[in-house]
Design an enzyme around this catalytic site. Structure first.
Site, PDB file in Angstrom:
ATOM      1  N   HIS A   1      -6.306  -3.300  -0.663  1.00  0.00           N
ATOM      2  CA  HIS A   1      -7.322  -2.633   0.164  1.00  0.00           C
ATOM      3  C   HIS A   1      -8.823  -2.722  -0.392  1.00  0.00           C
ATOM      4  O   HIS A   1      -9.620  -1.803  -0.190  1.00  0.00           O
ATOM      5  CB  HIS A   1      -6.849  -1.258   0.072  1.00  0.00           C
ATOM      6  CG  HIS A   1      -5.631  -0.903   0.840  1.00  0.00           C
ATOM      7  ND1 HIS A   1      -4.659  -0.058   0.368  1.00  0.00           N
ATOM      8  CD2 HIS A   1      -5.026  -1.579   2.005  1.00  0.00           C
ATOM      9  CE1 HIS A   1      -3.443  -0.193   0.947  1.00  0.00           C
ATOM     10  NE2 HIS A   1      -3.604  -1.035   2.135  1.00  0.00           N
TER      11      HIS A   1
ATOM     12  N   ASN B   1       8.823   5.840  -9.481  1.00  0.00           N
ATOM     13  CA  ASN B   1       8.174   6.422  -8.499  1.00  0.00           C
ATOM     14  C   ASN B   1       8.943   7.970  -8.787  1.00  0.00           C
ATOM     15  O   ASN B   1      10.019   8.196  -9.197  1.00  0.00           O
ATOM     16  CB  ASN B   1       8.251   6.269  -7.088  1.00  0.00           C
ATOM     17  CG  ASN B   1       7.159   6.796  -6.032  1.00  0.00           C
ATOM     18  OD1 ASN B   1       6.033   6.761  -6.710  1.00  0.00           O
ATOM     19  ND2 ASN B   1       7.759   7.350  -5.171  1.00  0.00           N
TER      20      ASN B   1
END
Length: 293
Positions: A160, A274
């Site tokens: 990104h 996670n």
């Protein structure tokens, strides 16, 4: 506001399961062929450096206050309906000020030592040092990966974009980082003002490109509605199918097409580190999940 809830201590069985999973992952890495480990990182790997997570509860999108931004009522309604509109191509092209006001503290602190690479970033450096890392696809724009001395820049693919590189969104011309920081400091309001920022103006003004003159200068982060770098798709199709291990670290896998990285690692063992299950993890018998604590 109420104080944050303390995280519950993990149960002995959870600790034992994590330990067993870590042992298996360590064995996978020891057995992996050279340059056969692909990594996808998300905001979770940078949170311990002090950088806020954009998407989690309490993050910047969750706490965004469009009424504080220099925007039209229509643009404020768009941002209230969908906070990611503040970093969208649709708004930036006609009004770059909300983006710059939101990002101001990040822009001013690039390369200033306020945020340092975390243990996870240094782990990536070890993978590269031991000739294991093929590619680190990072969804983060903070550029902390580049601060790890033993992590080669050619192994990092900022999906990104990055706050550390400044370009004109219109003509693509580069803009010197320190000069851009000076311009942001003098021309962009501090919407987080605590009364100590004497340099911030009361009214925001755009920053003109040194090449084309348009006020479309910004960090080279990918705006919502813009295409990702072509290098992402090239390496997605070459690196992922050939890897032995795919490590997915600190991401909810909600943003595409970056979340397709583990799907393209068709013949590898996939490892998720996670707080909770994400994406299609758990659907393959070989998946390893290291969740929670």
């Amino acid at each position: 506001s109420p104080p944050p809830r303390a995280r519950a201590c993990p149960s002995p069985s959870h600790v034992a399961a994590l330990s067993s999973s870590l042992d298996r992952v360590a064995l996978l890495l020891r057995k992996a062929r050279p340059r056969s480990v692909v990594v996808l990182t998300g905001a979770g790997v940078s949170v311990s450096s002090g950088i806020p997570d954009f998407r989690s509860p309490g993050g910047m999108y969750d706490t965004l206050k469009p009424e504080l931004l220099t925007a039209s009522e229509t643009q404020r309604r768009m941002m209230k309906r969908d906070p990611t509109a503040v970093v969208s191509k649709e708004i930036f092209q006609v009004n770059p000020l909300p983006y710059l006001e939101l990002r101001r503290p990040f822009i001013l602190n690039i390369n200033k030592g306020k945020w340092l690479p975390t243990l996870t970033h240094h782990f990536l450096g070890l993978l590269d040092e031991h000739q294991l890392l093929t590619r680190c696809f990072t969804q983060n724009i903070d550029g902390l990966d580049y601060g790890v001395s033993n992590l080669s820049a050619e192994r990092i693919l900022p999906v990104h974009g990055s706050l550390g590189e400044i370009k004109c969104e219109s003509c693509g011309a580069a803009y010197p980082l320190e000069q851009f920081q000076d311009e942001v400091r003098k021309n962009v309001r501090n919407i987080y003002d605590d009364g100590t920022d004497d340099e911030a103006p009361s009214i925001s003004r755009g920053i003109a490109c040194l090449n084309c003159g348009k006020d479309q200068v910004k960090p080279s982060t990918v705006l919502y509605g813009s295409a990702l770098p072509s290098a992402f798709f090239e390496h997605l199709h070459t690196d992922c199918p050939a890897c032995d291990v795919c490590l997915v670290l600190g991401t909810s896998l909600t943003v595409g097409p970056a979340n397709s990285v583990p799907e393209f690692c068709e013949s590898s063992t996939r490892v998720l580190v996670n707080m909770e299950v994400a994406g299609s993890f758990g659907s393959r018998a070989t998946d390893e999940l290291l969740l929670g604590a």
